[in-house]
Design an enzyme around this catalytic site. Structure first.
Site, PDB file in Angstrom:
ATOM      1  N   HIS A  68       0.785  -1.239   0.000  1.00 28.52           N
ATOM      2  CA  HIS A  68       0.000   0.000   0.000  1.00 28.52           C
ATOM      3  C   HIS A  68       0.818   1.292   0.000  1.00 28.52           C
ATOM      4  O   HIS A  68       0.266   2.351   0.342  1.00 28.52           O
ATOM      5  CB  HIS A  68      -0.924   0.049   1.228  1.00 28.52           C
ATOM      6  CG  HIS A  68      -2.077  -0.924   1.195  1.00 28.52           C
ATOM      7  ND1 HIS A  68      -1.919  -2.275   1.109  1.00 28.52           N
ATOM      8  CD2 HIS A  68      -3.422  -0.727   1.265  1.00 28.52           C
ATOM      9  CE1 HIS A  68      -3.108  -2.865   1.129  1.00 28.52           C
ATOM     10  NE2 HIS A  68      -4.020  -1.963   1.215  1.00 28.52           N
ATOM     11  N   ASP A  76       0.237  -0.178  -7.801  1.00 29.15           N
ATOM     12  CA  ASP A  76      -0.013  -0.566  -6.420  1.00 29.15           C
ATOM     13  C   ASP A  76      -1.134  -1.601  -6.385  1.00 29.15           C
ATOM     14  O   ASP A  76      -2.074  -1.530  -7.169  1.00 29.15           O
ATOM     15  CB  ASP A  76      -0.417   0.659  -5.584  1.00 29.15           C
ATOM     16  CG  ASP A  76      -0.340   0.376  -4.078  1.00 29.15           C
ATOM     17  OD1 ASP A  76       0.714   0.691  -3.495  1.00 29.15           O
ATOM     18  OD2 ASP A  76      -1.301  -0.173  -3.516  1.00 29.15           O
ATOM     19  N   GLY A  77      -1.025  -2.560  -5.467  1.00 29.66           N
ATOM     20  CA  GLY A  77      -2.066  -3.574  -5.332  1.00 29.66           C
ATOM     21  C   GLY A  77      -3.420  -2.992  -4.974  1.00 29.66           C
ATOM     22  O   GLY A  77      -4.448  -3.602  -5.224  1.00 29.66           O
ATOM     23  N   HIS A  78      -3.406  -1.803  -4.363  1.00 33.05           N
ATOM     24  CA  HIS A  78      -4.658  -1.116  -4.048  1.00 33.05           C
ATOM     25  C   HIS A  78      -4.709   0.183  -4.829  1.00 33.05           C
ATOM     26  O   HIS A  78      -4.059   1.157  -4.479  1.00 33.05           O
ATOM     27  CB  HIS A  78      -4.745  -0.828  -2.546  1.00 33.05           C
ATOM     28  CG  HIS A  78      -6.139  -0.519  -2.092  1.00 33.05           C
ATOM     29  ND1 HIS A  78      -6.970   0.353  -2.759  1.00 33.05           N
ATOM     30  CD2 HIS A  78      -6.866  -0.987  -1.046  1.00 33.05           C
ATOM     31  CE1 HIS A  78      -8.138   0.424  -2.142  1.00 33.05           C
ATOM     32  NE2 HIS A  78      -8.103  -0.384  -1.106  1.00 33.05           N
ATOM     33  N   HIS A 121     -11.744  -7.327  -5.062  1.00 36.20           N
ATOM     34  CA  HIS A 121     -11.945  -6.392  -3.954  1.00 36.20           C
ATOM     35  C   HIS A 121     -12.722  -5.169  -4.455  1.00 36.20           C
ATOM     36  O   HIS A 121     -12.281  -4.479  -5.368  1.00 36.20           O
ATOM     37  CB  HIS A 121     -10.570  -5.996  -3.428  1.00 36.20           C
ATOM     38  CG  HIS A 121     -10.585  -5.202  -2.174  1.00 36.20           C
ATOM     39  ND1 HIS A 121     -10.591  -3.827  -2.167  1.00 36.20           N
ATOM     40  CD2 HIS A 121     -10.596  -5.586  -0.878  1.00 36.20           C
ATOM     41  CE1 HIS A 121     -10.587  -3.391  -0.912  1.00 36.20           C
ATOM     42  NE2 HIS A 121     -10.603  -4.447  -0.110  1.00 36.20           N
ATOM     43  N   GLU A 172     -13.430  -9.277   0.574  1.00 38.80           N
ATOM     44  CA  GLU A 172     -14.171  -8.002   0.552  1.00 38.80           C
ATOM     45  C   GLU A 172     -14.570  -7.677  -0.884  1.00 38.80           C
ATOM     46  O   GLU A 172     -14.342  -6.571  -1.372  1.00 38.80           O
ATOM     47  CB  GLU A 172     -13.297  -6.876   1.125  1.00 38.80           C
ATOM     48  CG  GLU A 172     -12.659  -7.242   2.462  1.00 38.80           C
ATOM     49  CD  GLU A 172     -11.887  -6.108   3.118  1.00 38.80           C
ATOM     50  OE1 GLU A 172     -12.175  -5.796   4.275  1.00 38.80           O
ATOM     51  OE2 GLU A 172     -10.994  -5.530   2.462  1.00 38.80           O
ATOM     52  N   GLU A 215     -18.951  -2.738   1.966  1.00 39.99           N
ATOM     53  CA  GLU A 215     -18.080  -1.900   2.798  1.00 39.99           C
ATOM     54  C   GLU A 215     -18.387  -0.419   2.582  1.00 39.99           C
ATOM     55  O   GLU A 215     -18.623   0.019   1.455  1.00 39.99           O
ATOM     56  CB  GLU A 215     -16.622  -2.215   2.438  1.00 39.99           C
ATOM     57  CG  GLU A 215     -15.622  -1.463   3.295  1.00 39.99           C
ATOM     58  CD  GLU A 215     -14.167  -1.751   2.902  1.00 39.99           C
ATOM     59  OE1 GLU A 215     -13.908  -2.793   2.281  1.00 39.99           O
ATOM     60  OE2 GLU A 215     -13.309  -0.916   3.222  1.00 39.99           O
ATOM     61  N   CYS A 270     -16.371   1.962   2.519  1.00 43.74           N
ATOM     62  CA  CYS A 270     -15.406   2.489   1.545  1.00 43.74           C
ATOM     63  C   CYS A 270     -15.816   2.170   0.112  1.00 43.74           C
ATOM     64  O   CYS A 270     -15.509   2.931  -0.797  1.00 43.74           O
ATOM     65  CB  CYS A 270     -14.012   1.910   1.794  1.00 43.74           C
ATOM     66  SG  CYS A 270     -13.135   2.707   3.149  1.00 43.74           S
ATOM     67  N   CYS A 303     -10.097   2.390   7.591  1.00 45.32           N
ATOM     68  CA  CYS A 303     -10.246   3.060   6.301  1.00 45.32           C
ATOM     69  C   CYS A 303     -11.571   3.801   6.182  1.00 45.32           C
ATOM     70  O   CYS A 303     -11.644   4.860   5.567  1.00 45.32           O
ATOM     71  CB  CYS A 303     -10.099   2.057   5.161  1.00 45.32           C
ATOM     72  SG  CYS A 303     -11.085   0.571   5.357  1.00 45.32           S
ATOM     73  N   CYS A 304     -12.631   3.218   6.745  1.00 41.36           N
ATOM     74  CA  CYS A 304     -13.970   3.756   6.478  1.00 41.36           C
ATOM     75  C   CYS A 304     -14.277   5.094   7.151  1.00 41.36           C
ATOM     76  O   CYS A 304     -14.824   5.985   6.490  1.00 41.36           O
ATOM     77  CB  CYS A 304     -15.035   2.726   6.839  1.00 41.36           C
ATOM     78  SG  CYS A 304     -14.951   1.230   5.818  1.00 41.36           S
TER      79      CYS A 304
END
Lengths: 652, 652
Positions: free
Chosen positions: B142, B190-192, B250, B302, B318, B320, B406-407
């Protein structure tokens, strides 16, 4: 003669019913289970051995023995697959000798023997450079789980072949465990229960109480304060097992644990422990089981869901959990004699477990959904979590092997010992739990025996003819199970030319005729097998407005390849009166399909919108279409196809 | 005056509609969103900052700057929470100055500045002893995700407060990324996803094309051969994004990625990339979204599920992902001007996203189920996987904070910038996407402006009065959105004493009156808001036989605490004619509930069996009971309660 038994309760003080060992049960050649077991034996076991070889599982033992150089291959729990294969192969050899299989077994046994350390420890992952890391993480690293399977393999090898070659290894391993763990030693149980059942069985085999004590110790270490395994429900470590009332966490772990609890309770008479197992069973089978006997509704953690959380496409229902469910039900049946355990044992055996292996015996499912589509979502093909499970997702084609290969040898060892769960004895009684055509010799505690010939085309036909071939001169109760699905069942006793009067028999219970049985007496059991529709508890949201089709012990399903040109999601079941049993199309082995007519639901929506103003009118037929349903266990044997167990229905 | 905009398309060549920045939108004090934003600003932001402080998130920056000794605290992605808080707080300060908040922001900004390395890199986890491990694992760790949020915070801080203090840090970080990654450097994205959106926005803010190029490079590195991130659908790395057609993996990652793709396409005119985003949107919102706008139906990963896989209790949805869905829809709306994106933006904002924060602004949901029960299964309370998510499972009480947090700051930054998604401009046109009481000044590309006063009690009432306060002398099109739910809508234009004739307006589209608008002209929009029942696509198995109750843009739900003594699972919705809007019981802020009568379903089953012979009769009422439904976003604000969105219904 070796018993070939997985579960030997001969000297167990608190068993209500003692299983008749497989060595005393002969399946009629070519009959339903004989075909299934033969396929596993002839195709499955050699294929599994090849995979154990090519994936390094056998080489790992050779490496641990110093016979081979190089790195451990695969997962740290891979030894267990080899042990389960040895257990299955041992049963197979007792059933049908094979020089080739026997040699293969002995070679693997020698590899295992050579890999054992002088102190009795054996685990090929924690050998060589990792030897100093042994027992560093009981929660995750499966060492006792693997040794549990070793113990069960050793017992099976001995009971099937009369050899102590593997049994000695098992005893030394168990002794090592007893030396390291316990009130004076390490307190942790294994994160994956299995060794509990194994140690109790070893106590039975050896008569040594300390193995039982060790098992009991492990059982009661769960839920300790502070927690031994982190306190997660996943490992059933959230509270002491005696206070656990809800089937929780990883389904295989839960069922293995509860089976081991039941085993221990039968040896000690521990009513609290037995009650805990029964309470967990109530949770699992009254609120959290699939109609197939499948357990575990969540991919996440391969786990039980909440009450009535039973999605169909996303059913996890791991094959190993079905295996574990059979082992658990078999033990509760033995402990109590209650028909409900025999019912779920039957349901699981014929459906949730048997679906885990292909008709040819050499391809497997890991997860067993109750609805599937030929083309998976792209994200399903390669997921992130649950390495083993993910390989079974996607289009749900059967696989010859898995990187996490727990299921293939597990279903093999279950099926090759399943005859051991069909009959039982108690003081003055013989129990017929399952209807297997063939012969059985039930030895009673007093040394006398009842010999029965069983003739039936079960599960395709509910007519069962039990002929007494030999019996004691004293009165004896024949406990005949009438399955819960068998409404309208009856039996009659024919002797000395007298056909006998049919006696109605309540479903979901045993009938218990008692008399002096003369050779030649025939008990006719009639279990009506009309096709029938099953409904779910109203809280099972996935099945609202849906029914499952069943006949006898078998749950049926639709495959789209039997319905070309039809959208299977528009097919609705109609009242079953006009469904006919017919030979299943394109499936080997004399399977019975059901054919007739389904309604084709009216397609009302103009748009394909995900959400739209409610159309509150009840569903209605726009026409009809031919229907073919096949047994659920036989799905996915003819290539890619959509499959559905639960279908909409119209009252007709 | 700073724009306070999250999305500034002023100079974006391929935008169809350019957002009017929050600085030009004033919410009427005390109106619906003004209350929501005030709660987040007054209670949420201070609470979140305290949690950032007490959990070490701020200390991590001080440590990275060498101002403090000790170990990094928390998760490696925790910097992002601080950046999101800074972004939210910046918007809040533009909305309503506060010396205290301003000082807090500046202290945090200084901590971030001090933690940045000379080369521009900043990540407090990979500082000190771990500095040599930077960028070792782009897939999982991340770093670019965090720097993406830094860039967005820097832009927000500049656009809200006119300061370059944080923006300079963001630019240096972005320059570092551009120096390390790219065709001549490291190839992994990036993986996210997140930095893609951030870099495009930075290109907009700076006019520097290279940030856009960097974003495009990252976008197109997904699905490369060989894969950069392992090739999993979880990371949307299973195929090149331009060939992706199904919302996969995700859910937050997927929606952020698609939003970034849309951003890049608007800058470059890349029709293929825009089409890919639209195709993914079709998959997400036509087959995989909850009626609330929630995205992601699986706890496992997720992630998005398969088409129509939309379980209610096990909805992940979620917070987010709802935030990400709003950002994605806002960008597609800007790129195309299609009403469907404004519809789902509205649905998500009022339901799936807003449910993520309590009415007092300081307690949050991570997962947002559509059905819940007060007592969770024991296994739910402490699961193994998805650390962050598991904390939100269980009884689904709102939490003031999460270990994976995160949320909370994400919903804060969304809500505090939501006025920027309500209005738009295009050449010769002003767009009203959302109906927010207050005032708006829409500056047109030619430098002229339209000033509107908007009067409405939306979302409680569908009467909207738009008064022109100032307008150019040239003809101008007013694009007025008629929501997809607003059947029977109409508008009329009142000017110079003439009430105007009502014109019918099709739902799910914009009406586009064009004229020279004189100050004082009033556009009356009438959006009928009867309570209505929504049905699902027949393939949504979880909702068979069920309906959701809605009114206007709001989805409603039942809480058991409004139905004492009644089993909410026996309540069935009836036709809605007799439901009345009333003030919601025990809920602050003038919320409207719906009351009336529900049917109580006949309880037929004698037993509680999980499976039983089918009862094919359609459901029937045994009586009735008072019904109270509250807006879904307001659930779980009054203590433990069962909650249901989808309920059985009776045709009446």
């Amino acid at each position: 003669m070796p018993s070939a038994a997985a579960l030997d309760l001969t000297n167990t003080p608190h068993a209500a019913v003692r299983p008749v060992p497989p060595a005393h049960v002969r399946l009629a050649p070519g009959s339903f289970w004989d075909q299934r077991l033969r396929a596993v034996q002839v195709n499955g076991l050699p294929s599994q051995l090849r995979h154990c070889q090519t994936t390094g599982r056998i080489r790992n033992f050779e490496r641990a023995a110093g016979q081979l150089q190089g790195e451990f291959e695969g997962y740290y729990f891979n030894d267990s697959d080899v042990y389960k294969w040895l257990e299955a192969a041992s049963y197979a050899l007792a059933r049908a000798p094979s020089a080739e299989l026997r040699q293969a077994v002995e070679r693997v046994v020698q590899a295992v023997r050579a890999a054992q350390d002088a102190d009795g420890y054996v685990n090929t992952y924690f050998s060589g450079p990792r030897a100093d890391q042994r027992y560093r993480n009981l929660r995750d690293e499966h060492e006792l789980y693997c040794m549990g399977h070793l113990v069960q393999a050793g017992i099976a090898h001995r009971r099937s072949l009369g050899s102590d070659e593997l049994f000695d290894v098992a005893v030394r391993a168990a002794d090592h465990v007893c030396a390291v763990f316990g009130p004076q030693g390490r307190p942790e149980p294994d994160g994956h229960p299995e060794i509990e059942m194994a140690l109790v069985e070893l106590a039975r085999e050896t008569g040594q109480r300390r193995y039982l004590d060790m098992a009991l110790f492990f059982v009661d270490q769960r839920g300790a304060d502070p927690p031994r395994l982190g306190g997660l429900g996943y490992h059933q470590d959230h509270r002491p097992v005696r206070q656990q009332t809800e089937a929780t966490g990883h389904a295989v772990r839960q069922a293995y644990l509860a089976a081991g609890m039941t085993d221990a309770a039968m040896e000690t008479g521990d009513a609290e422990l037995l009650a805990a197992s029964q309470s967990l069973w109530d949770s699992a089978y009254r609120r959290r089981a699939y109609v197939t006997g499948g357990l575990g509704s969540r991919y996440e953690g391969e786990s039980f869901g909440a009450d009535y959380e039973l999605p169909n496409r996303r059913a996890y229902a791991e094959t190993c959990a079905a295996v574990a469910g059979v082992l658990w039900n078999a033990r509760l049946l033995a402990a109590t004699g209650h028909a409900r355990y025999a019912d779920w044992l039957e349901t699981t055996l014929y459906n949730g477990a048997l679906a885990g292996v292909s008709l040819d015996g050499a391809a497997y499912f890991y997860a067993n959904p109750l609805a599937a589509d030929p083309r998976p979502a792209p994200g399903d093909q390669r997921g992130l979590h649950s390495s083993g499970a993910q390989q079974a997702v996607g289009a749900h084609a059967r696989q010859p092997w898995y990187a996490c290969a727990c299921c293939p040898p597990n279903i093999a060892r279950l099926l090759l010992s399943m005859t051991g769960y069909a009959y039982g004895t108690s003081s003055g009684g013989v129990w017929v739990h399952q209807f297997l055509p063939g012969e059985v010799e039930a030895c009673l505690p007093d040394g006398q025996a009842l010999r029965l010939q069983v003739e039936t085309d079960y599960p395709w036909d509910g007519t069962v003819r039990l002929t007494i071939q030999d019996a004691p001169a004293q009165p004896l109760t024949l406990h005949l199970r009438v399955p819960a699905w068998a409404a309208g069942a009856s039996y009659r006793i024919e002797r000395e030319g007298n056909a006998g009067r049919p006696v109605a028999a309540a479903a979901g219970a045993y009938v218990r005729p008692r008399r002096v049985w003369r050779p030649g007496t025939v008990v006719h059991v009639t279990l009506p097998m009309p096709a029938r529709l099953i409904g779910s508890h109203p809280r099972v949201q996935a099945n609202t407005g849906r029914a499952a089709l069943a006949r006898g012990p078998l749950i049926y399903c639709l495959e789209s390849l039997d319905h070309p040109g039809v959208d299977v999601d528009r097919l609705a079941l109609l009242p079953t009166e006009r469904l006919r049993p017919v030979p299943a199309p394109d499936l080997p082995g004399g399977l019975t399909a059901l054919t007739g007519t389904a309604a084709v639901l009216e397609q009302r929506r103009a748009s394909n919108d995900l959400y739209a103003p409610l159309d509150a009118r009840p569903p209605r037929a726009a026409g009809d279409a031919p229907l073919t349903a096949i047994p659920y266990f036989a799905w996915a044997n003819r290539g890619a196809s959509a499959m559905r167990v639960w279908l909409p229905y119209l009252a007709g």
